[in-house]
Design a protein around this motif. Structure first.
Motif, short mmCIF file in Angstrom:
data_model
loop_
_atom_site.label_atom_id
_atom_site.label_comp_id
_atom_site.label_asym_id
_atom_site.label_seq_id
_atom_site.Cartn_x
_atom_site.Cartn_y
_atom_site.Cartn_z
N ALA A 1 -8.16 -10.29 -2.29
CA ALA A 1 -7.01 -10.37 -3.19
C ALA A 1 -5.86 -9.51 -2.68
CB ALA A 1 -7.42 -9.94 -4.59
N ILE A 2 -6.19 -8.32 -2.21
CA ILE A 2 -5.14 -7.43 -1.69
C ILE A 2 -4.54 -8.01 -0.41
CG2 ILE A 2 -4.73 -5.15 -0.67
CD1 ILE A 2 -6.86 -4.08 -2.67
N GLN A 3 -5.38 -8.53 0.47
CA GLN A 3 -4.91 -9.07 1.75
C GLN A 3 -4.14 -10.39 1.57
OE1 GLN A 3 -8.49 -9.34 4.04
NE2 GLN A 3 -8.70 -7.11 4.22
N ALA A 4 -4.40 -11.12 0.50
CA ALA A 4 -3.78 -12.43 0.30
C ALA A 4 -2.33 -12.35 -0.22
CB ALA A 4 -4.61 -13.25 -0.68
N ILE A 5 -1.92 -11.20 -0.69
CA ILE A 5 -0.57 -11.07 -1.24
C ILE A 5 0.43 -11.03 -0.08
CG2 ILE A 5 0.98 -9.62 -2.61
CD1 ILE A 5 -1.59 -8.62 -4.06
N PRO A 6 1.36 -11.97 -0.05
CA PRO A 6 2.34 -11.99 1.05
C PRO A 6 3.25 -10.75 1.00
CG PRO A 6 2.57 -13.93 -0.40
CD PRO A 6 1.54 -13.04 -0.99
N GLU A 7 3.73 -10.36 2.17
CA GLU A 7 4.60 -9.17 2.27
C GLU A 7 5.81 -9.26 1.36
OE1 GLU A 7 4.64 -5.98 3.57
OE2 GLU A 7 2.61 -6.56 4.08
N GLU A 8 6.42 -10.43 1.27
CA GLU A 8 7.64 -10.57 0.47
C GLU A 8 7.36 -10.42 -1.03
OE1 GLU A 8 6.00 -14.58 1.58
OE2 GLU A 8 6.69 -12.91 2.78
N SER A 9 6.12 -10.61 -1.45
CA SER A 9 5.78 -10.49 -2.87
C SER A 9 5.22 -9.11 -3.23
CB SER A 9 4.72 -11.53 -3.25
OG SER A 9 5.19 -12.82 -2.98
N ARG A 10 5.01 -8.28 -2.26
CA ARG A 10 4.35 -6.99 -2.51
C ARG A 10 5.17 -6.10 -3.45
NH1 ARG A 10 -0.34 -5.52 -0.18
NH2 ARG A 10 -1.11 -7.03 1.31
N GLU A 11 6.47 -6.08 -3.28
CA GLU A 11 7.29 -5.21 -4.13
C GLU A 11 7.30 -5.70 -5.57
OE1 GLU A 11 11.86 -3.79 -4.35
OE2 GLU A 11 10.97 -3.87 -2.34
N ALA A 12 7.39 -6.99 -5.76
CA ALA A 12 7.42 -7.56 -7.11
C ALA A 12 6.05 -7.44 -7.79
CB ALA A 12 7.84 -9.03 -7.05
N SER A 13 4.99 -7.40 -7.00
CA SER A 13 3.62 -7.33 -7.53
C SER A 13 3.01 -5.95 -7.39
CB SER A 13 2.74 -8.35 -6.82
OG SER A 13 3.28 -9.64 -6.89
N ALA A 14 3.85 -4.92 -7.27
CA ALA A 14 3.35 -3.57 -7.00
C ALA A 14 2.35 -3.10 -8.04
CB ALA A 14 4.53 -2.60 -6.90
N ALA A 15 2.60 -3.35 -9.31
CA ALA A 15 1.70 -2.90 -10.37
C ALA A 15 0.35 -3.62 -10.28
CB ALA A 15 2.33 -3.12 -11.74
N LEU A 16 0.39 -4.91 -10.02
CA LEU A 16 -0.85 -5.69 -9.88
C LEU A 16 -1.64 -5.21 -8.66
CD1 LEU A 16 -2.68 -8.07 -10.64
CD2 LEU A 16 -1.25 -9.49 -9.15
N ILE A 17 -0.95 -5.01 -7.58
CA ILE A 17 -1.62 -4.52 -6.35
C ILE A 17 -2.24 -3.16 -6.60
CG2 ILE A 17 -1.23 -3.78 -3.97
CD1 ILE A 17 1.00 -5.94 -3.83
N GLU A 18 -1.50 -2.29 -7.27
CA GLU A 18 -2.03 -0.96 -7.56
C GLU A 18 -3.28 -1.05 -8.43
OE1 GLU A 18 -0.72 3.33 -9.54
OE2 GLU A 18 0.73 1.69 -9.47
N GLY A 19 -3.27 -1.93 -9.40
CA GLY A 19 -4.44 -2.10 -10.28
C GLY A 19 -5.65 -2.60 -9.51
N VAL A 20 -5.45 -3.55 -8.62
CA VAL A 20 -6.56 -4.09 -7.82
C VAL A 20 -7.07 -3.01 -6.87
CG1 VAL A 20 -7.21 -5.82 -6.10
CG2 VAL A 20 -5.79 -6.48 -8.03
N GLU A 21 -6.15 -2.27 -6.25
CA GLU A 21 -6.56 -1.18 -5.34
C GLU A 21 -7.34 -0.09 -6.07
OE1 GLU A 21 -2.80 -0.11 -3.56
OE2 GLU A 21 -3.16 -1.43 -1.83
#
Length: 176
Positions: free
Chosen positions: A82-102
């Motif tokens: 899930a973390i690896q599948a997030i494209p670079e351009e979406s990382r900033e917009a999905s920062a909270a989601l990424i942080e939660g998964v991490e």
């Protein structure tokens, strides 16, 4: 010669009692030795049983969670994907989601480590070890030697000192 001298020596009743007593004493000694031997064997068996039970208890304590740990590995893999599948351009917009998964992945890793589950994380260029790795494919890759890992698909895991899951890797087949 007198009649007393030619007659065979007479056995006195008290002499018979002594030899019967000695015989009975020998029988009792043999019985005692046999019982002592049996006692020592039973004692040794009891000690072996105690040691075996202690070893089994420790093994159950260390490896009793093997099935649960194996069942949690796909959760670990999916959180990583899930973390690896997030494209670079979406990382900033999905920062909270990424942080939660991490954070979830980190907590899962901490719990697994607390219970003796540790990752086997080979790196590209490491040598293939059949005790820790599973070769998923073999391919010639310029600049590598035969037996070197050229790709890591999934991490492997150990439960204490036992392999829970081998790391899945691609291996170089270069011959020179």
């Amino acid at each position: 010669m007198s009649q007393e001298e030619t007659a065979s020596p007479q056995v006195e009743p008290e002499d018979v009692e002594v030899s019967a007593g000695e015989s009975e004493l020998e029988v009792l000694r043999a019985e005692r030795d046999e019982l002592r031997d049996k006692f020592m064997r039973v004692l040794a068996d009891a000690e072996n049983s105690r040691k075996r039970a202690e070893r089994d208890r420790k093994e159950a304590e260390m490896y009793g969670g093997t099935r649960l740990a194996r069942d949690l590995l796909p959760v670990y893999d999916n959180l990583n994907r899930a973390i690896q599948a997030i494209p670079e351009e979406s990382r900033e917009a999905s920062a909270a989601l990424i942080e939660g998964v991490e954070l979830t992945l980190r907590e899962l890793t901490n719990v697994m480590t607390k219970h003796g589950v540790t990752p086997v994380s080979p790196a590209v260029g490491d040598l293939f070890d059949p005790q820790l790795h599973q070769a998923m494919f073999e391919a010639p890759l310029p600049g590598t030697k035969a037996g070197q890992i050229i790709q890591v698909m999934t991490e492997g895991f150990l439960l204490h000192d036992r392999l829970l899951r081998p790391a899945q890797v691609g291996v170089s087949s270069n011959v020179g």
